[in-house]
Motif scaffolding. Structure first.
Motif, PDB file in Angstrom:
ATOM      1  N   MET A   1       0.830  -1.221   0.000  1.00 62.60           N
ATOM      2  CA  MET A   1       0.000   0.000   0.000  1.00 62.60           C
ATOM      3  C   MET A   1       0.860   1.265   0.000  1.00 62.60           C
ATOM      4  O   MET A   1       0.680   2.186   0.803  1.00 62.60           O
ATOM      5  CB  MET A   1      -0.953  -0.013   1.192  1.00 62.60           C
ATOM      6  CG  MET A   1      -1.947  -1.152   1.179  1.00 62.60           C
ATOM      7  SD  MET A   1      -3.169  -1.046  -0.132  1.00 62.60           S
ATOM      8  CE  MET A   1      -4.570  -0.384   0.757  1.00 62.60           C
TER       9      MET A   1
ATOM     10  N   VAL B   1     -10.033   2.794   3.856  1.00 65.46           N
ATOM     11  CA  VAL B   1      -9.284   1.791   4.619  1.00 65.46           C
ATOM     12  C   VAL B   1      -9.668   1.857   6.093  1.00 65.46           C
ATOM     13  O   VAL B   1      -9.919   0.829   6.742  1.00 65.46           O
ATOM     14  CB  VAL B   1      -7.760   2.014   4.452  1.00 65.46           C
ATOM     15  CG1 VAL B   1      -6.981   1.230   5.508  1.00 65.46           C
ATOM     16  CG2 VAL B   1      -7.316   1.592   3.061  1.00 65.46           C
TER      17      VAL B   1
ATOM     18  N   ILE C   1      -3.221  -3.009   7.219  1.00 69.08           N
ATOM     19  CA  ILE C   1      -2.166  -2.802   6.232  1.00 69.08           C
ATOM     20  C   ILE C   1      -0.853  -3.331   6.782  1.00 69.08           C
ATOM     21  O   ILE C   1      -0.532  -3.119   7.958  1.00 69.08           O
ATOM     22  CB  ILE C   1      -2.053  -1.309   5.870  1.00 69.08           C
ATOM     23  CG1 ILE C   1      -3.267  -0.904   5.020  1.00 69.08           C
ATOM     24  CG2 ILE C   1      -0.751  -1.011   5.130  1.00 69.08           C
ATOM     25  CD1 ILE C   1      -3.273   0.531   4.592  1.00 69.08           C
TER      26      ILE C   1
ATOM     27  N   HIS D   1       3.044  -2.992   6.366  1.00 68.97           N
ATOM     28  CA  HIS D   1       4.109  -2.122   5.879  1.00 68.97           C
ATOM     29  C   HIS D   1       5.391  -2.936   5.772  1.00 68.97           C
ATOM     30  O   HIS D   1       5.803  -3.578   6.746  1.00 68.97           O
ATOM     31  CB  HIS D   1       4.265  -0.972   6.883  1.00 68.97           C
ATOM     32  CG  HIS D   1       5.332   0.014   6.578  1.00 68.97           C
ATOM     33  ND1 HIS D   1       5.687   0.378   5.297  1.00 68.97           N
ATOM     34  CD2 HIS D   1       6.129   0.749   7.415  1.00 68.97           C
ATOM     35  CE1 HIS D   1       6.653   1.285   5.351  1.00 68.97           C
ATOM     36  NE2 HIS D   1       6.941   1.520   6.611  1.00 68.97           N
TER      37      HIS D   1
ATOM     38  N   CYS E   1       4.941   3.693   1.978  1.00 67.95           N
ATOM     39  CA  CYS E   1       3.607   3.568   2.571  1.00 67.95           C
ATOM     40  C   CYS E   1       3.377   4.775   3.476  1.00 67.95           C
ATOM     41  O   CYS E   1       4.215   5.090   4.324  1.00 67.95           O
ATOM     42  CB  CYS E   1       3.528   2.283   3.384  1.00 67.95           C
ATOM     43  SG  CYS E   1       1.954   2.015   4.217  1.00 67.95           S
TER      44      CYS E   1
ATOM     45  N   VAL F   1      -1.836  -0.733  11.378  1.00 70.09           N
ATOM     46  CA  VAL F   1      -0.669  -0.942  10.520  1.00 70.09           C
ATOM     47  C   VAL F   1       0.273  -1.934  11.205  1.00 70.09           C
ATOM     48  O   VAL F   1       0.726  -1.702  12.320  1.00 70.09           O
ATOM     49  CB  VAL F   1       0.081   0.372  10.232  1.00 70.09           C
ATOM     50  CG1 VAL F   1       1.290   0.108   9.330  1.00 70.09           C
ATOM     51  CG2 VAL F   1      -0.857   1.399   9.584  1.00 70.09           C
TER      52      VAL F   1
END
Length: 465
Positions: free
Chosen positions: A268, A279, A286, A288, A301, A313
């Protein structure tokens, strides 16, 4: 043992306990019974209340094991074969041809075994893997004792593993059923990427996810080329999504109905403010992968923006052929520092947040936060010990507040390396003791490496002709 004492298996007594959820304890202990955390409390209190084997860890910080939320473990055997390349040429000219020639069942199990040992010595106790022959990865990890999610792999083109999407799905679900009693093992359904999976197959992925309650693990918005080509439907670009719709891939997956709390979106790097809002609203996690994204020049990202919107995240290493390690200690530090540089804000992703990204946020992304990711009563005893009594981390921490002195959390995130991980437990079982692996033979690992060095070089020599 006094009559009033409670029996346990082990009392892990250390100079610091970093629970992640809750304050840091100096001279603290984690009490373990039957693979589960029974108590987190001061050491002297633990020794007075509980009867069990006392493991003294002076100079160590105890904390939850790291969660590597995106890996391709078997690619440990392709470490260093195609460096300093852009993503698509890297895949099409080197990685996919090598996998086509080498990635059989033995390659996958051997590569996963080597990577699992590296994970343990780096403080990782849980991995989320995406690769061919997932049952072989699962076998390797279960034998070694690492906690894992493996995948029902989905991609359009054939491989040594299968002929296409339906074959991959059938084989993956059969493996999941055959291994359903493995306590450390979970599953995702993993469509590779929008540029290798059609809309019809994504619809099938949605069906599998809903029918079997599986998270969806996908590479998404890894590069700006992927997003731009898909929006223009420039099918001459290999990164263009396999859809008839002129949409950015995230928007297309939202149209299909895959953007929800089950989505584990990896990379992403290319997100609009509106996409970040979606999101957050849809509770997507997500992952990373800062080293891989930097090494392949894929982009950044927007972690600071995502965190500001409340997005979960997590952190992943990606595979060893694009990283070139599974070193979550290094990844955690880089994630914190990169967020500051990319956002021009030194307060973005402070050490405590980076630690959360590498532990409890990863657990949340994998839907395991009720079991792992923090040192809390009732959770699994997935624990690591980091030696802070070293030249590299001197002065040693003395307080749990960086405004008042030397903070163990900042020492762990900014000053420590994987070489300082001394001990690792998963579900209470010790996998690493004083840097020595307990469940895998190091000589065997080196032999695996030597065997595949010859095989990789032979294939590369043939491809070069």
């Amino acid at each position: 043992r006094l009559p009033s004492m409670t029996a346990c298996d082990e009392i892990l007594s250390a100079s610091w306990v970093i629970p992640v959820e809750g304050p840091v304890l100096q001279n603290g202990a984690v009490v373990v019974k039957d693979g589960v955390i029974l108590a987190v409390l001061p050491s002297e209190e633990a020794k007075a209340k509980y009867s069990g084997v006392v493991v003294e860890l002076p100079g160590r910080a105890l904390m939850p094991g790291l969660v590597n939320a995106h890996t391709h473990l078997a690619m440990s055997l392709l470490r260093g074969v195609s460096d300093d390349q852009e993503l698509i040429p890297w895949l099409t000219q080197t990685i996919w041809p090598l996998e086509g020639a080498l990635a059989d069942e033995n390659f996958v199990k051997d590569g996963a075994t080597l990577a699992a040992a590296e994970c343990i010595r780096s403080g990782t106790t849980t991995v989320n893997d995406m690769y061919w022959f997932p049952h072989r990865t699962a076998e390797a990890l279960c034998e070694i004792g690492l906690r894992a999610l493996v995948n029902v792999m989905v991609i359009e083109f054939p491989s040594q593993y299968g002929s296409g999407p339906e074959d991959y799905i059938a084989k993956g679900l059969a493996s999941r059923e055959a291994m359903k009693d493995q306590p450390l093992l979970g599953w995702t359904v993993a469509p590779h990427a929008p540029y290798t999976v059609t809309d019809a197959t994504f619809e099938r992925v949605k069906q599998v996810s809903e029918e079997h309650g599986l998270p969806v693990h996908v590479h998404l918005h890894e590069t700006s080329v992927e997003c731009d080509a898909s929006e223009k439907l420039d099918t001459t670009a290999l990164a263009c999504h396999k859809s008839e719709h002129k949409l950015r891939p995230f928007q297309n997956l939202n149209r299909i109905g895959l953007v929800n709390e089950k989505l584990i979106a990896v990379h992403m790097t290319c997100l609009t403010d509106e996409e970040i809002k979606v999101v957050a609203e849809k509770k997507v996690s997500i992952v990373h992968c800062p080293t891989s994204n930097l090494k392949l020049a894929s982009g950044f990202c927007p972690v600071a923006k995502l965190v500001a919107q409340g997005v979960n995240v997590a952190i992943g290493t990606d595979g060893q052929s694009s990283n070139n390690t599974v070193d979550m200690m290094a990844e955690m530090k880089l994630a914190a520092i990169l967020a500051k540089g990319a956002s021009h804000d030194p307060k973005a992703v402070p050490a405590q947040e980076a630690l959360r990204m590498a532990t409890i946020n990863g657990a949340k992304a994998l839907h395991l936060a009720d079991k792992i990711g923090s040192l809390e009563v009732g959770k699994q005893a997935d624990i690591i010990a980091i030696n802070l009594d070293t030249i590299e981390t001197t002065p040693v921490p003395v307080v749990a507040d960086s405004t008042k002195g030397f903070d163990p959390v900042t020492h762990v995130v900014y000053s420590s390396t994987r070489d300082q991980v001394t001990d690792v437990w998963v579900a209470g079982k010790r996998l690493l003791e004083a840097r020595q692996l307990k469940t895998v033979d190091e000589a065997r690992l080196k032999q695996i490496g030597a065997d595949y060095t010859a095989k990789v070089m032979e294939v590369m020599a043939g491809n070069a002709k």
